[in-house]
Design an enzyme around this catalytic site. Structure first.
Site, PDB file in Angstrom:
ATOM      1  N   ALA A   1     -26.870  36.710  71.000  1.00 55.55           N
ATOM      2  CA  ALA A   1     -27.562  36.798  71.055  1.00 55.55           C
ATOM      3  C   ALA A   1     -28.899  37.009  69.968  1.00 55.55           C
ATOM      4  CB  ALA A   1     -28.022  38.269  72.009  1.00 55.55           C
ATOM      5  N   CYS A   2     -28.715  36.410  69.234  1.00 57.01           N
ATOM      6  CA  CYS A   2     -29.640  36.638  67.828  1.00 57.01           C
ATOM      7  C   CYS A   2     -29.661  35.604  67.229  1.00 57.01           C
ATOM      8  CB  CYS A   2     -28.748  37.972  67.000  1.00 57.01           C
ATOM      9  SG  CYS A   2     -27.433  37.167  66.582  1.00 57.01           S
ATOM     10  N   GLY A   3     -30.089  33.832  67.869  1.00 57.95           N
ATOM     11  CA  GLY A   3     -30.433  32.863  67.276  1.00 57.95           C
ATOM     12  C   GLY A   3     -29.581  32.945  65.674  1.00 57.95           C
TER      13      GLY A   3
ATOM     14  N   GLY B   1     -25.769  40.480  62.419  1.00 52.07           N
ATOM     15  CA  GLY B   1     -25.844  38.836  61.947  1.00 52.07           C
ATOM     16  C   GLY B   1     -25.333  38.305  62.984  1.00 52.07           C
TER      17      GLY B   1
END
Length: 278
Positions: free
Chosen positions: A118-120, A113
């Protein structure tokens, strides 16, 4: 233990205005291999790292990602003797045995999460999550730093980057005291791994929380690295390059001093300027 560097064939090319010259010669590269971190035999995460200080990396990762809360949550760390295709041991798996009664938060395992830039993910949600779950409050840390000392920290760290001297291909992280003395310096192909290695070392030395100390990193200051500093109780982070916007927001919200572009005789302060007397 795996190799830290490896020699490989390469071609060195020199380009002049009207001429191109090439020479075949071996080059030294930093080794990159996977490390699987297990807790009680259950795989938690895999990270690509430079072999070495694997126990510190595993412990630091579990602490800075919130899977564990304290260094003494761990009773034992050991390498599993996994083998490559030739039957040789790789030492690419670390299994962590927890102390009696410790329950890990496996729902917060690495890269979940909000924990990576890097995971928006939503910025405000990410910041709230970190400030709510960190076991240490860095905002009240009375650390005071000299701007001259802070500007010189990256060069002081650079003097310890022995594998970088051979390869030019590794990041570094270090923990310094307020007087500019290095406690520990570690190198790795991953910036976050280098930070986990120094935090894991501190945990195994019984030094957490790292109140009154400074984390120095060789590259930029991402949200992820500010998160790791806060989770380790570090009140200051100094980077050679720029921070991200979310890194600055988290630093401001958590009360961490964030410095970028630290290259003598200059530095840029993005948060917590009071600790430098500004």
């Amino acid at each position: 233990m795996g190799l830290v560097t490896r020699r490989t064939p390469a071609i060195r090319v020199e380009v002049a205005t009207d001429d191109v010259r090439s020479t075949s010669r071996p080059d030294t590269l930093a080794v990159e291999e996977p490390l699987e971190i297990r807790v009680g035999g259950t795989a938690v995460t895999v990270t690509m790292r430079t072999p070495g200080d694997d126990f510190d990396l595993a412990l630091g990762n579990l602490l800075t990602e919130g899977v564990l809360r304290r260094g003494d949550d761990v009773a034992q760390l050991m390498h599993c003797l996994d083998e490559d295709e030739t039957g040789s041991p790789t030492y690419n798996v670390v299994d962590v045995t927890l102390a009696p009664g410790v329950v890990p938060d496996l729902g917060r395992s690495a890269r979940s999460g909000y924990q990576t830039s890097a995971c928006g993910v939503c910025g405000k949600t990410s910041i709230d999550a970190i400030t709510a779950t960190s076991p240490y409050a860095v905002a009240g840390d009375p650390l005071r730093l000299s701007p001259a000392v802070v500007a010189g920290l990256p060069d002081a760290m650079r003097a310890h980057q022995k594998v970088f001297d051979k390869t030019g291909g590794l990041h570094a992280a270090a923990i310094f005291g307020p007087d500019g003395e290095a406690l520990v310096v570690r190198e790795d192909v991953g910036r976050h791994n280098a930070v986990d290695k120094v935090v894991g070392w501190a945990a195994r030395e019984g030094l957490l929380p790292l109140a009154g100390h400074v984390l120095v990193v060789s590259g930029r200051a991402s949200f992820e690295l500010v998160q790791k500093a806060v989770m380790a109780g570090l009140p200051a982070l100094v980077a050679v390059s720029a921070p991200s916007s979310l890194a600055v927001e988290l630093a401001v919200e958590s009360g961490l001093t964030l410095v970028g572009f630290a290259r003598p005789p200059r530095l840029t302060v993005y948060a917590g300027a009071h600790r430098l007397g500004l």
